[in-house]
Design a protein around this motif. Structure first.
Motif, PDB file in Angstrom:
ATOM      1  N   ILE A 293      -4.222  13.697  -2.928  1.00  0.00           N
ATOM      2  CA  ILE A 293      -5.123  12.599  -2.587  1.00  0.00           C
ATOM      3  C   ILE A 293      -6.341  13.232  -1.921  1.00  0.00           C
ATOM      4  O   ILE A 293      -6.205  13.944  -0.918  1.00  0.00           O
ATOM      5  CB  ILE A 293      -4.476  11.591  -1.612  1.00  0.00           C
TER       6      ILE A 293
ATOM      7  N   MET B 258       0.832  -1.200   0.000  1.00  0.00           N
ATOM      8  CA  MET B 258       0.000   0.000   0.000  1.00  0.00           C
ATOM      9  C   MET B 258       0.870   1.254   0.000  1.00  0.00           C
ATOM     10  O   MET B 258       0.563   2.237  -0.687  1.00  0.00           O
ATOM     11  CB  MET B 258      -0.922  -0.001   1.223  1.00  0.00           C
TER      12      MET B 258
ATOM     13  N   CYS C  99       0.754   4.153  -2.857  1.00  0.00           N
ATOM     14  CA  CYS C  99       0.432   5.546  -2.535  1.00  0.00           C
ATOM     15  C   CYS C  99       1.528   6.500  -2.992  1.00  0.00           C
ATOM     16  O   CYS C  99       1.241   7.610  -3.454  1.00  0.00           O
ATOM     17  CB  CYS C  99       0.196   5.695  -1.031  1.00  0.00           C
TER      18      CYS C  99
ATOM     19  N   GLU D 247      -6.600   5.263   0.715  1.00  0.00           N
ATOM     20  CA  GLU D 247      -5.285   5.897   0.557  1.00  0.00           C
ATOM     21  C   GLU D 247      -5.129   7.054   1.535  1.00  0.00           C
ATOM     22  O   GLU D 247      -4.058   7.230   2.138  1.00  0.00           O
ATOM     23  CB  GLU D 247      -5.128   6.385  -0.884  1.00  0.00           C
TER      24      GLU D 247
ATOM     25  N   GLU E 234      -9.756   6.142  -2.782  1.00  0.00           N
ATOM     26  CA  GLU E 234      -9.096   7.343  -2.270  1.00  0.00           C
ATOM     27  C   GLU E 234      -9.257   7.464  -0.759  1.00  0.00           C
ATOM     28  O   GLU E 234      -8.357   7.964  -0.076  1.00  0.00           O
ATOM     29  CB  GLU E 234      -9.652   8.586  -2.969  1.00  0.00           C
TER      30      GLU E 234
END
Length: 228
Positions: free
Chosen positions: A34, A20, A24, A45, A42
């Motif tokens: 973001i 992850m 990102c 994230e 989103e």
């Protein structure tokens, strides 16, 4: 950057968290912002970067970036930590906007700011294409976007950086544009003030021209408003 500190925290992540993290970083390098309100991915994230913001900042600091989390607007963004005098090569990732891009960005920012001042509690503001074109007319820049292609290219560029999202096609009446709160962080203050000054001059000039036209009849003769 304390490399050992980063390595220690990195080793404390699970395999899924490391994946992850890498995802990102790639997204932020590509999009800069973001936005929590954009969608479910989103949101994931946003929460992950918020939780590990120090780790992201330590990782990205050697290339001149810091990661900022604005929890009020639910936006995560890059901040360039390298001054212009230090290294021109470090500035290469900055996006250069065309005149058309800058005009649309300023107009959208104005719409967003006005809606917020009017009391909108929504994190994102939704407008129609008609709303956008009305603002073009207000600021006397509608001639710039008579051709649909230029406006379409600008909208795609702003979408690329998670500043807006268009639902539908540009030529359709029911098409909507969602303006994300990230737009308030994308606009340079000096650029906006310049746009506002130029728009004011255009409106003043147009007003004078319209007054001149009002003094003429359809045959082009000037009305004599003096008493005979």
């Amino acid at each position: 950057m304390e490399l050992s500190g980063f390595e220690n925290e990195w080793e404390g992540l699970t395999s899924g968290e490391k994946t992850m993290f890498q995802k990102c970083v790639r997204i932020m390098l590509k999009k800069t912002f973001i936005v929590y309100d954009k969608g479910e991915e989103e949101k994931k994230e946003y929460f992950f970067i918020s939780k590990h913001s120090d780790l992201f900042s330590r990782y990205l600091s050697p290339i001149g970036y810091d990661v900022l989390v604005d929890r009020d607007n639910k936006v995560i963004m890059f901040q360039n930590t390298v001054s212009a005098g230090e290294s021109s090569k470090m500035q290469i990732n900055r996006c250069n906007l065309s005149l058309a891009d800058s005009i649309v960005l300023c107009v959208l920012f104005t719409i967003y700011s006005d809606r917020v001042r009017q009391g909108s509690l929504a994190e994102s503001i939704i407008i129609s294409i008609t709303d956008l074109r009305f603002q073009f007319e207000k600021y006397k820049v509608q001639d710039r976007f008579e051709k649909k292609r230029e406006l379409s290219e600008t909208i795609k560029k702003l979408e690329r950086y998670n500043l807006i999202e268009m639902n539908g096609k540009l030529g359709e009446a029911d098409t909507k544009i969602k303006i994300f709160p990230s737009i308030q962080f994308a606009l340079d203050a000096n650029e906006f003030h310049l746009f506002a000054e130029q728009a004011e001059k255009r409106m003043f000039t147009k007003d004078l021209q319209s007054r001149d036209i009002d003094l003429e009849n359809e045959d082009g003769e000037v009305f004599d408003d003096t008493d005979e």
